[in-house]
Design a protein around this motif. Structure first.
Motif, PDB file in Angstrom:
ATOM      1  N   ALA A  77       4.463  19.215  16.864  1.00 39.08           N
ATOM      2  CA  ALA A  77       3.827  20.294  16.092  1.00 39.08           C
ATOM      3  C   ALA A  77       2.420  20.583  16.616  1.00 39.08           C
ATOM      4  N   GLY A  78       1.761  19.530  17.113  1.00 34.46           N
ATOM      5  CA  GLY A  78       0.389  19.709  17.584  1.00 34.46           C
ATOM      6  C   GLY A  78       0.100  18.841  18.793  1.00 34.46           C
ATOM      7  N   ALA A  79      -0.928  19.228  19.544  1.00 31.10           N
ATOM      8  CA  ALA A  79      -1.333  18.402  20.691  1.00 31.10           C
ATOM      9  C   ALA A  79      -2.832  18.503  20.911  1.00 31.10           C
ATOM     10  N   LEU A  80      -3.418  17.372  21.310  1.00 24.03           N
ATOM     11  CA  LEU A  80      -4.779  17.408  21.836  1.00 24.03           C
ATOM     12  C   LEU A  80      -4.620  17.408  23.344  1.00 24.03           C
ATOM     13  N   LEU A  81      -5.137  18.440  23.992  1.00 23.18           N
ATOM     14  CA  LEU A  81      -5.124  18.528  25.451  1.00 23.18           C
ATOM     15  C   LEU A  81      -6.516  18.122  25.924  1.00 23.18           C
ATOM     16  N   VAL A  82      -6.584  16.937  26.543  1.00 23.02           N
ATOM     17  CA  VAL A  82      -7.883  16.328  26.831  1.00 23.02           C
ATOM     18  C   VAL A  82      -8.251  16.443  28.311  1.00 23.02           C
ATOM     19  N   MET A 129       0.846  -1.204   0.000  1.00 26.78           N
ATOM     20  CA  MET A 129       0.000   0.000   0.000  1.00 26.78           C
ATOM     21  C   MET A 129       0.883   1.257   0.000  1.00 26.78           C
ATOM     22  N   SER A 130       0.480   2.257  -0.734  1.00 29.74           N
ATOM     23  CA  SER A 130       1.283   3.473  -0.843  1.00 29.74           C
ATOM     24  C   SER A 130       1.272   4.254   0.477  1.00 29.74           C
ATOM     25  N   GLU A 131       2.377   4.851   0.807  1.00 27.81           N
ATOM     26  CA  GLU A 131       2.532   5.624   2.042  1.00 27.81           C
ATOM     27  C   GLU A 131       2.855   7.058   1.679  1.00 27.81           C
ATOM     28  N   SER A 132       2.283   7.546   0.578  1.00 26.28           N
ATOM     29  CA  SER A 132       2.642   8.875   0.111  1.00 26.28           C
ATOM     30  C   SER A 132       1.912   9.963   0.885  1.00 26.28           C
ATOM     31  N   TYR A 133       2.627  10.987   1.230  1.00 28.07           N
ATOM     32  CA  TYR A 133       1.995  12.116   1.932  1.00 28.07           C
ATOM     33  C   TYR A 133       2.834  13.369   1.704  1.00 28.07           C
ATOM     34  N   ASP A 134       2.196  14.522   1.910  1.00 27.54           N
ATOM     35  CA  ASP A 134       2.896  15.795   1.711  1.00 27.54           C
ATOM     36  C   ASP A 134       3.700  16.194   2.940  1.00 27.54           C
ATOM     37  N   TYR A 135       3.079  15.998   4.111  1.00 30.27           N
ATOM     38  CA  TYR A 135       3.737  16.402   5.355  1.00 30.27           C
ATOM     39  C   TYR A 135       3.580  15.313   6.415  1.00 30.27           C
ATOM     40  N   LEU A 136       4.493  15.327   7.350  1.00 32.74           N
ATOM     41  CA  LEU A 136       4.350  14.493   8.541  1.00 32.74           C
ATOM     42  C   LEU A 136       4.358  15.434   9.750  1.00 32.74           C
ATOM     43  N   PHE A 137       3.340  15.288  10.617  1.00 31.76           N
ATOM     44  CA  PHE A 137       3.278  16.114  11.825  1.00 31.76           C
ATOM     45  C   PHE A 137       3.430  15.225  13.058  1.00 31.76           C
ATOM     46  N   LYS A 138       4.268  15.655  13.974  1.00 28.19           N
ATOM     47  CA  LYS A 138       4.345  14.960  15.259  1.00 28.19           C
ATOM     48  C   LYS A 138       3.268  15.521  16.199  1.00 28.19           C
ATOM     49  N   PHE A 139       2.461  14.629  16.742  1.00 30.92           N
ATOM     50  CA  PHE A 139       1.339  15.010  17.585  1.00 30.92           C
ATOM     51  C   PHE A 139       1.436  14.373  18.966  1.00 30.92           C
ATOM     52  N   LEU A 140       0.910  15.072  19.974  1.00 29.74           N
ATOM     53  CA  LEU A 140       0.821  14.502  21.318  1.00 29.74           C
ATOM     54  C   LEU A 140      -0.643  14.457  21.740  1.00 29.74           C
ATOM     55  N   VAL A 141      -0.976  13.491  22.586  1.00 28.26           N
ATOM     56  CA  VAL A 141      -2.282  13.534  23.259  1.00 28.26           C
ATOM     57  C   VAL A 141      -1.957  13.565  24.751  1.00 28.26           C
ATOM     58  N   ILE A 142      -2.332  14.667  25.407  1.00 25.51           N
ATOM     59  CA  ILE A 142      -1.966  14.855  26.821  1.00 25.51           C
ATOM     60  C   ILE A 142      -3.213  15.189  27.648  1.00 25.51           C
ATOM     61  N   GLY A 143      -3.074  15.066  28.957  1.00 24.68           N
ATOM     62  CA  GLY A 143      -4.187  15.386  29.857  1.00 24.68           C
ATOM     63  C   GLY A 143      -4.244  14.375  30.993  1.00 24.68           C
ATOM     64  N   SER A 144      -5.111  14.643  31.955  1.00 25.49           N
ATOM     65  CA  SER A 144      -5.179  13.830  33.180  1.00 25.49           C
ATOM     66  C   SER A 144      -5.546  12.375  32.913  1.00 25.49           C
ATOM     67  N   ALA A 145      -5.118  11.516  33.831  1.00 28.74           N
ATOM     68  CA  ALA A 145      -5.429  10.081  33.753  1.00 28.74           C
ATOM     69  C   ALA A 145      -6.938   9.875  33.723  1.00 28.74           C
ATOM     70  N   GLY A 146      -7.389   9.024  32.832  1.00 29.40           N
ATOM     71  CA  GLY A 146      -8.803   8.679  32.761  1.00 29.40           C
ATOM     72  C   GLY A 146      -9.642   9.623  31.928  1.00 29.40           C
ATOM     73  N   ALA A 147      -9.040  10.656  31.347  1.00 31.44           N
ATOM     74  CA  ALA A 147      -9.810  11.624  30.548  1.00 31.44           C
ATOM     75  C   ALA A 147     -10.311  11.011  29.231  1.00 31.44           C
ATOM     76  N   GLY A 148      -9.632   9.946  28.798  1.00 31.08           N
ATOM     77  CA  GLY A 148     -10.077   9.258  27.580  1.00 31.08           C
ATOM     78  C   GLY A 148      -9.109   9.392  26.411  1.00 31.08           C
ATOM     79  N   LYS A 149      -7.853   9.702  26.698  1.00 32.67           N
ATOM     80  CA  LYS A 149      -6.853   9.926  25.632  1.00 32.67           C
ATOM     81  C   LYS A 149      -6.658   8.681  24.754  1.00 32.67           C
ATOM     82  N   SER A 150      -6.483   7.517  25.410  1.00 33.23           N
ATOM     83  CA  SER A 150      -6.248   6.289  24.629  1.00 33.23           C
ATOM     84  C   SER A 150      -7.484   5.930  23.810  1.00 33.23           C
ATOM     85  N   CYS A 151      -8.668   6.166  24.394  1.00 38.55           N
ATOM     86  CA  CYS A 151      -9.906   5.854  23.663  1.00 38.55           C
ATOM     87  C   CYS A 151     -10.080   6.787  22.465  1.00 38.55           C
ATOM     88  N   ILE A 152      -9.657   8.041  22.610  1.00 32.91           N
ATOM     89  CA  ILE A 152      -9.740   8.992  21.493  1.00 32.91           C
ATOM     90  C   ILE A 152      -8.820   8.521  20.366  1.00 32.91           C
TER      91      ILE A 152
END
Ligand SMILES: Nc1nc2c(ncn2[C@@H]2O[C@H](COP(=O)(O)OP(=O)(O)OP(=O)(O)O)[C@@H](O)[C@H]2O)c(=O)[nH]1
Length: 212
Positions: A82-87, A1-24
């Motif tokens: 580059a980006g983060a979801l603060l949950v 399968m092709s893995e072509s893309y224009d950009y790669l962004f490093k993202f974080l998902v942060i926030g308190s335990a149990g907020a639902g980060k892994s489920c998101i």
């Protein structure tokens, strides 16, 4: 399968335990609710290519543990994101009260240019809500955050959160506010962008493998 893309962004998902980060993250990658989610140990990883503003963007996402005992490990992953979801969890006032600390860490460790989207998760549990939409919107506005409420259970606003954050990063690249060439920007050119830019002979060939 092709893995072509224009950009790669490093993202974080942060926030308190149990907020639902892994489920998101699971809902975003697998389009399913992870029913038996247990506390994350350290960090977990997921990636997905999304289409934003006519560009293909590969998101490289680090899901961090919210528990205090993992803080020294998780902090070491913040650098150059580059980006983060603060949950937070809309049914937990404590998770909302902790936001300022998370924000301070993200901006100091990842860098002041990180684009952060505030996510009020567990929107499906409205009857147990402890944090109003208005209050969180105000916090978001005061702290220059984009804001959405989501449900990892129903999937509402999960993909939108990642897309909205990516779109903001992309427009900052286009306006020159963010420079993908800067070491530690959390952004890389992918092969598609690489081909485009090589055709116009504007970029050096080493830009694909430069560290994030
Ligand atoms: N009703 C509902 N429950 C959710 C939602 N998201 C997560 N949960 C539940 O909340 C609990 C914690 O979810 P996780 O995703 O493991 O939380 P986390 O933020 O990754 O926690 P740590 O890994 O400890 O930082 C689990 O029991 C999930 O089933 C949601 O949107 N709605």
């Amino acid at each position: 399968m092709s893995e072509s893309y224009d950009y790669l962004f490093k993202f974080l998902v942060i926030g308190s335990a149990g907020a639902g980060k892994s489920c998101i993250l699971h809902q975003f990658i697998e389009s399913k609710f992870k029913d038996n989610s247990s506390h994350t140990i350290g960090v977990e990883f997921g990636s997905k290519i999304v289409k934003v503003g006519g560009k293909s963007v590969k998101l490289q996402i680090w899901d961090t543990a919210g528990q205090e005992r993992f803080r020294s490990v998780t902090r070491s992953y913040y650098r150059g994101a580059a980006g983060a979801l603060l949950v937070y969890d809309i049914t937990s006032r404590d998770s909302f009260n902790a936001l300022s600390n998370w924000l301070r860490d993200a901006r100091s460790l990842a860098g002041p240019n990180i684009v952060i989207l505030l996510v009020g998760n567990k929107k499906d549990l409205d009857a147990k809500r402890e944090v109003t939409f208005l209050e969180a919107s105000k916090f978001a506005q005061e702290n220059e955050l984009i804001f959405l409420e989501s449900s990892a259970k129903t999937g509402e606003n999960v993909e939108e959160s990642f897309l909205k954050c990516s779109k903001t990063i992309l427009s900052k690249i286009e306006t020159g506010e963010l420079d993908p060439e800067r070491i530690g920007s959390g952004i890389q050119y992918g092969d598609l962008k690489h081909l485009q830019t090589n055709n116009t002979a504007r970029r050096q060939p080493d830009c694909v493998c430069r560290p994030l």
